[in-house]
Design a protein around this motif. Sequence first.
Motif, PDB file in Angstrom:
ATOM      1  N   ILE A 139      49.194  40.884  31.491  1.00 43.29           N
ATOM      2  CA  ILE A 139      48.263  39.877  30.950  1.00 43.29           C
ATOM      3  C   ILE A 139      48.806  38.492  31.298  1.00 43.29           C
ATOM      4  CG2 ILE A 139      47.201  38.955  28.843  1.00 43.29           C
ATOM      5  CD1 ILE A 139      47.804  42.084  27.927  1.00 43.29           C
ATOM      6  N   ASP A 140      47.988  37.705  31.973  1.00 47.41           N
ATOM      7  CA  ASP A 140      48.462  36.394  32.433  1.00 47.41           C
ATOM      8  C   ASP A 140      48.232  35.317  31.360  1.00 47.41           C
ATOM      9  OD1 ASP A 140      45.799  35.640  32.516  1.00 47.41           O
ATOM     10  OD2 ASP A 140      45.703  35.408  34.701  1.00 47.41           O
ATOM     11  N   GLY A 141      48.595  34.092  31.698  1.00 45.87           N
ATOM     12  CA  GLY A 141      48.510  32.979  30.762  1.00 45.87           C
ATOM     13  C   GLY A 141      47.112  32.722  30.238  1.00 45.87           C
ATOM     14  N   ASP A 142      46.092  33.064  31.037  1.00 48.72           N
ATOM     15  CA  ASP A 142      44.702  32.845  30.612  1.00 48.72           C
ATOM     16  C   ASP A 142      44.124  34.038  29.852  1.00 48.72           C
ATOM     17  OD1 ASP A 142      44.645  30.345  31.883  1.00 48.72           O
ATOM     18  OD2 ASP A 142      44.231  31.310  33.821  1.00 48.72           O
ATOM     19  N   ARG A 199      54.119  41.669  41.869  1.00 48.09           N
ATOM     20  CA  ARG A 199      54.203  40.525  42.786  1.00 48.09           C
ATOM     21  C   ARG A 199      52.927  40.388  43.621  1.00 48.09           C
ATOM     22  NH1 ARG A 199      59.090  41.727  45.495  1.00 48.09           N
ATOM     23  NH2 ARG A 199      60.066  42.023  43.479  1.00 48.09           N
ATOM     24  N   LYS A 200      52.341  41.525  43.973  1.00 54.82           N
ATOM     25  CA  LYS A 200      51.110  41.504  44.777  1.00 54.82           C
ATOM     26  C   LYS A 200      49.977  40.773  44.062  1.00 54.82           C
ATOM     27  CE  LYS A 200      51.945  45.902  47.125  1.00 54.82           C
ATOM     28  NZ  LYS A 200      51.586  47.333  47.017  1.00 54.82           N
ATOM     29  N   LEU A 201      50.040  40.699  42.742  1.00 54.35           N
ATOM     30  CA  LEU A 201      48.982  40.027  41.971  1.00 54.35           C
ATOM     31  C   LEU A 201      49.065  38.505  42.094  1.00 54.35           C
ATOM     32  CD1 LEU A 201      49.243  42.136  38.669  1.00 54.35           C
ATOM     33  CD2 LEU A 201      47.495  42.379  40.442  1.00 54.35           C
ATOM     34  N   LYS A 202      50.244  38.017  42.499  1.00 52.65           N
ATOM     35  CA  LYS A 202      50.470  36.569  42.675  1.00 52.65           C
ATOM     36  C   LYS A 202      50.092  35.766  41.424  1.00 52.65           C
ATOM     37  CE  LYS A 202      50.242  36.171  47.692  1.00 52.65           C
ATOM     38  NZ  LYS A 202      49.791  37.443  48.284  1.00 52.65           N
ATOM     39  N   LEU A 203      50.576  36.209  40.270  1.00 56.79           N
ATOM     40  CA  LEU A 203      50.256  35.519  39.018  1.00 56.79           C
ATOM     41  C   LEU A 203      51.257  34.389  38.780  1.00 56.79           C
ATOM     42  CD1 LEU A 203      49.564  38.585  36.700  1.00 56.79           C
ATOM     43  CD2 LEU A 203      47.914  37.230  37.985  1.00 56.79           C
ATOM     44  N   LYS A 204      50.756  33.283  38.205  1.00 53.59           N
ATOM     45  CA  LYS A 204      51.646  32.152  37.904  1.00 53.59           C
ATOM     46  C   LYS A 204      52.511  32.465  36.684  1.00 53.59           C
ATOM     47  CE  LYS A 204      49.008  28.224  39.709  1.00 53.59           C
ATOM     48  NZ  LYS A 204      47.588  28.332  39.303  1.00 53.59           N
ATOM     49  N   GLU A 205      51.884  33.130  35.733  1.00 54.65           N
ATOM     50  CA  GLU A 205      52.581  33.365  34.472  1.00 54.65           C
ATOM     51  C   GLU A 205      52.241  34.766  33.940  1.00 54.65           C
ATOM     52  OE1 GLU A 205      52.416  31.862  29.845  1.00 54.65           O
ATOM     53  OE2 GLU A 205      51.155  30.865  31.330  1.00 54.65           O
ATOM     54  N   ILE A 206      53.247  35.442  33.406  1.00 55.55           N
ATOM     55  CA  ILE A 206      52.989  36.717  32.730  1.00 55.55           C
ATOM     56  C   ILE A 206      53.221  36.504  31.247  1.00 55.55           C
ATOM     57  CG2 ILE A 206      53.723  39.115  32.446  1.00 55.55           C
ATOM     58  CD1 ILE A 206      54.556  39.100  35.379  1.00 55.55           C
ATOM     59  N   LYS A 207      52.140  36.637  30.467  1.00 54.55           N
ATOM     60  CA  LYS A 207      52.262  36.371  29.036  1.00 54.55           C
ATOM     61  C   LYS A 207      52.795  37.598  28.311  1.00 54.55           C
ATOM     62  CE  LYS A 207      48.918  35.437  25.871  1.00 54.55           C
ATOM     63  NZ  LYS A 207      47.540  34.998  25.616  1.00 54.55           N
ATOM     64  N   SER A 208      52.198  38.730  28.601  1.00 55.43           N
ATOM     65  CA  SER A 208      52.662  39.958  27.965  1.00 55.43           C
ATOM     66  C   SER A 208      52.274  41.156  28.819  1.00 55.43           C
ATOM     67  CB  SER A 208      52.057  40.088  26.562  1.00 55.43           C
ATOM     68  OG  SER A 208      50.641  40.158  26.661  1.00 55.43           O
ATOM     69  N   ILE A 209      52.820  42.297  28.402  1.00 52.57           N
ATOM     70  CA  ILE A 209      52.540  43.538  29.134  1.00 52.57           C
ATOM     71  C   ILE A 209      52.228  44.628  28.129  1.00 52.57           C
ATOM     72  CG2 ILE A 209      53.759  45.413  30.333  1.00 52.57           C
ATOM     73  CD1 ILE A 209      54.898  43.348  32.215  1.00 52.57           C
ATOM     74  N   ARG A 210      51.231  45.427  28.449  1.00 54.05           N
ATOM     75  CA  ARG A 210      50.919  46.564  27.601  1.00 54.05           C
ATOM     76  C   ARG A 210      51.137  47.822  28.426  1.00 54.05           C
ATOM     77  NH1 ARG A 210      47.898  45.971  22.684  1.00 54.05           N
ATOM     78  NH2 ARG A 210      47.794  48.045  21.760  1.00 54.05           N
TER      79      ARG A 210
END
Length: 265
Positions: free
Chosen positions: A133-136, A159-170
Amino acid sequence: MPSISETAKRDDARNCIYCNSSGPFNEEHPLPRCLGEFRNAPKLYSVCKECNGKIGRESEDQFCRAGPEAFFRNYFGGKGRKSHEKVNPFERGSAGGQAIDIMGVHPESGIQVLYEKDPGTNTCRELRQIVVIDGDGNSYPIRIANWMKTQKDIEQEIRKLKLKEIKSIRVFANTDEMAWVRSLTDGLAEKVTWSQQPEGSTVSQPVVSFSVTVAYFRAVAKASFHYFLATDNSVSGSEPIFAGIRNFILSGTDEKRFVSQERTP
Ligand SMILES: [Zn+2]
């Protein structure tokens, strides 16, 4: 009904419609066997064993396990031939096609996750996966594959997702796989939430998507062409007018002529 050997004898003079060889031939089922056994279904005896095997391996496997038909086989609990039933079509791709995605909202968290169907029923359960789950607040599900051994394997996918921020993971996993999945996911993000995968869930308005290659369309062409040949005795299939479709079925030649995409169904 004539036996295979009788028919082969009768067709001794006929050559394979694909490679022109004189055989050996086998009984070809125009309707793929993975769709079930069809009573009195027509059969074709003019495709040599080698060509039949070649087309089947490359295209029919994908047709049976990665396309819309694979979904409905699962939906109706189609069994097919036993050796073909090892693959869960929601977990991994097959013969060049991708795994089938069923996306839906996870009732407890409200995020989009991947589901797998319970075979032969209309219920499903959450696939074994991590959802980033990203910052947005957008969610990105990633399948946890059997081949994954270390955290690096998952990190590579993230890494393939190229996300700026990872808020959490489920994480969705079964209790008996917890230790292994934990070794893959520990330390990926500060906040990791664990969920079970209860069988027999229902999901509201799921979106199912498929990703296939030209092999899938070759299988559709093969079934149609062979069915036509098996039911119409006025042509053999080796005539020059069929050269294009034969080459397409055999090797995917001239894809643009036979496969086109429409934006509306
Ligand atoms: Zn042949």
